[in-house]
Design a protein around this motif. Structure first.
Motif, PDB file in Angstrom:
ATOM      1  N   PRO A   6      -3.970  24.760 -23.279  1.00  0.00           N
ATOM      2  CA  PRO A   6      -4.621  26.071 -23.216  1.00  0.00           C
ATOM      3  C   PRO A   6      -5.612  26.275 -24.355  1.00  0.00           C
ATOM      4  N   ARG A  32      -3.914  25.722 -14.366  1.00  0.00           N
ATOM      5  CA  ARG A  32      -4.849  26.554 -13.616  1.00  0.00           C
ATOM      6  C   ARG A  32      -5.462  27.644 -14.495  1.00  0.00           C
ATOM      7  N   ASP A  33      -4.738  28.044 -15.516  1.00  0.00           N
ATOM      8  CA  ASP A  33      -5.220  29.135 -16.376  1.00  0.00           C
ATOM      9  C   ASP A  33      -5.860  28.648 -17.676  1.00  0.00           C
ATOM     10  N   TRP A  34      -5.931  27.345 -17.870  1.00  0.00           N
ATOM     11  CA  TRP A  34      -6.535  26.859 -19.113  1.00  0.00           C
ATOM     12  C   TRP A  34      -8.030  27.169 -19.138  1.00  0.00           C
ATOM     13  N   ARG A  93      -4.765  20.974  -9.877  1.00  0.00           N
ATOM     14  CA  ARG A  93      -4.236  22.217 -10.452  1.00  0.00           C
ATOM     15  C   ARG A  93      -5.341  23.199 -10.813  1.00  0.00           C
ATOM     16  N   ARG A  94      -6.514  22.677 -11.040  1.00  0.00           N
ATOM     17  CA  ARG A  94      -7.660  23.545 -11.315  1.00  0.00           C
ATOM     18  C   ARG A  94      -8.378  23.976 -10.035  1.00  0.00           C
ATOM     19  N   ASP A 118       1.595  21.950 -16.976  1.00  0.00           N
ATOM     20  CA  ASP A 118       2.073  23.286 -16.622  1.00  0.00           C
ATOM     21  C   ASP A 118       1.070  24.335 -17.106  1.00  0.00           C
ATOM     22  N   GLY A 119       0.729  25.244 -16.206  1.00  0.00           N
ATOM     23  CA  GLY A 119      -0.200  26.309 -16.567  1.00  0.00           C
ATOM     24  C   GLY A 119      -1.656  25.911 -16.556  1.00  0.00           C
TER      25      GLY A 119
END
Length: 311
Positions: A164, A309-311, A237-238, A306-307
């Motif tokens: 992130p 998509r929001d990075w 994931r993106r 994990d996570g």
């Protein structure tokens, strides 16, 4: 502890600043930008080529030096001024404080695979870009002062920091994947020791412990991964589901990058790819982490998206 973190306006320095402050330390982050704020830390503008703000180093127990110019195509003079000159600026003001210096695994030999590299294998005599060369020069300067002047320092060498807030690795990947094809030397089918930002922060915290031995340490995720599958998963994931990885033979990619560099020196435009980038992506880049595990009590987690998509 009272801690100063340089490079706090960047990805790594910002993450370190936030984490240390959240763990109860008195943290002052510094950087070249003016528009930076932290919820639990003080921020003061300091370009390392300038005189530091009044009182910045008063009563400091430790400095985390994260500021760097991470650009392999930067002019050599600029890279040395920032990465070597900036390290000297911190060392000249360090006093009795402990130093955690964030270096890079790019200081290992770029011309051959890095296979579970041990810390004593670098720095080397040859580099493909100004970034690695200037970071190696900074390490040599620091090692010299550790020996001659008794500077208390820990040098950390991460490879491919991600997670992130990433402003370098992920954005470059996403730009390269536009058009649906991500071309990688060797197809990315090589092992890499990646470094999640949380693992790097963990290493910094362990290095700050006065009981931790000084010296040089590789840091990274718990175990090596094959690069290609990780990148495929990251693209998915993106939300980039149509992109595919296309393999380019390593030698072909390396020669093409060399030609692009020669043309760029004539046109003064940035090359689309460099030999440094090809060597980093197309050859194995794995690190032996046993020294950090044993002496710093470093306990990294596995590579995770994990996570993402929001990075």
């Amino acid at each position: 502890m009272r801690i100063v973190v340089t490079g706090a306006s960047g990805f790594v320095g910002g993450a370190v600043t936030r984490a240390l402050a959240e763990h109860g330390h008195d943290v002052t982050g510094t950087g070249r930008r003016d528009d930076v704020q932290f919820a639990h830390a003080v921020y003061r503008r300091w370009a390392l080529s300038e005189k530091p703000p009044e009182g910045l180093f008063d009563g400091v127990d430790a400095v985390v030096h994260a500021a760097a110019l991470a650009d392999d195509w930067a002019p050599r003079s600029r890279a040395l001024a920032t990465n070597l000159g900036g390290t000297r600026a911190v060392l000249d003001r360090l006093g009795d404080a402990r130093l955690v210096h964030l270096s890079t695994a790019s200081v290992y030999d770029p011309a051959v695979p890095t296979v579970r590299a041990r810390e004593e294998e670098a720095p080397v005599a040859r580099y493909l870009g100004s970034y690695a060369a200037s970071k190696a020069a900074a390490e040599r300067e620091l090692m010299g002062r550790m020996g001659a002047k008794g500077v208390r320092a820990v040098i950390l060498r991460p490879h491919a920091v991600y997670g992130p807030g990433d402003t370098t690795l992920l954005p470059r990947l996403l730009r390269a994947a536009r058009g649906g094809v991500l071309r990688l030397p060797s197809g990315g089918e090589v092992l890499h020791t990646l470094t999640h930002i949380d693992n790097l922060v963990h290493a910094v915290r362990r290095a700050l412990d006065p009981a931790s031995p000084t010296g040089v340490y590789n840091v990274g995720d718990d175990s090596a991964v094959v690069l290609g599958p990780v990148l495929r998963e990251l693209l998915v994931r993106r939300g980039i589901t149509g992109a595919r990885i296309e393999s380019v033979p390593y030698r072909t990619a390396y020669l093409a990058a060399g030609a692009a560099e020669r043309l760029s020196r004539l046109t003064r435009l940035r090359p689309p790819v460099t030999r440094y980038a090809v060597s980093q992506l197309g050859l194995e880049r794995t690190l032996e982490l046993s020294r950090a595990r044993e002496l710093l009590d470093y306990r990294p987690t596995p590579t995770t998206l994990d996570g993402a998509r929001d990075w």
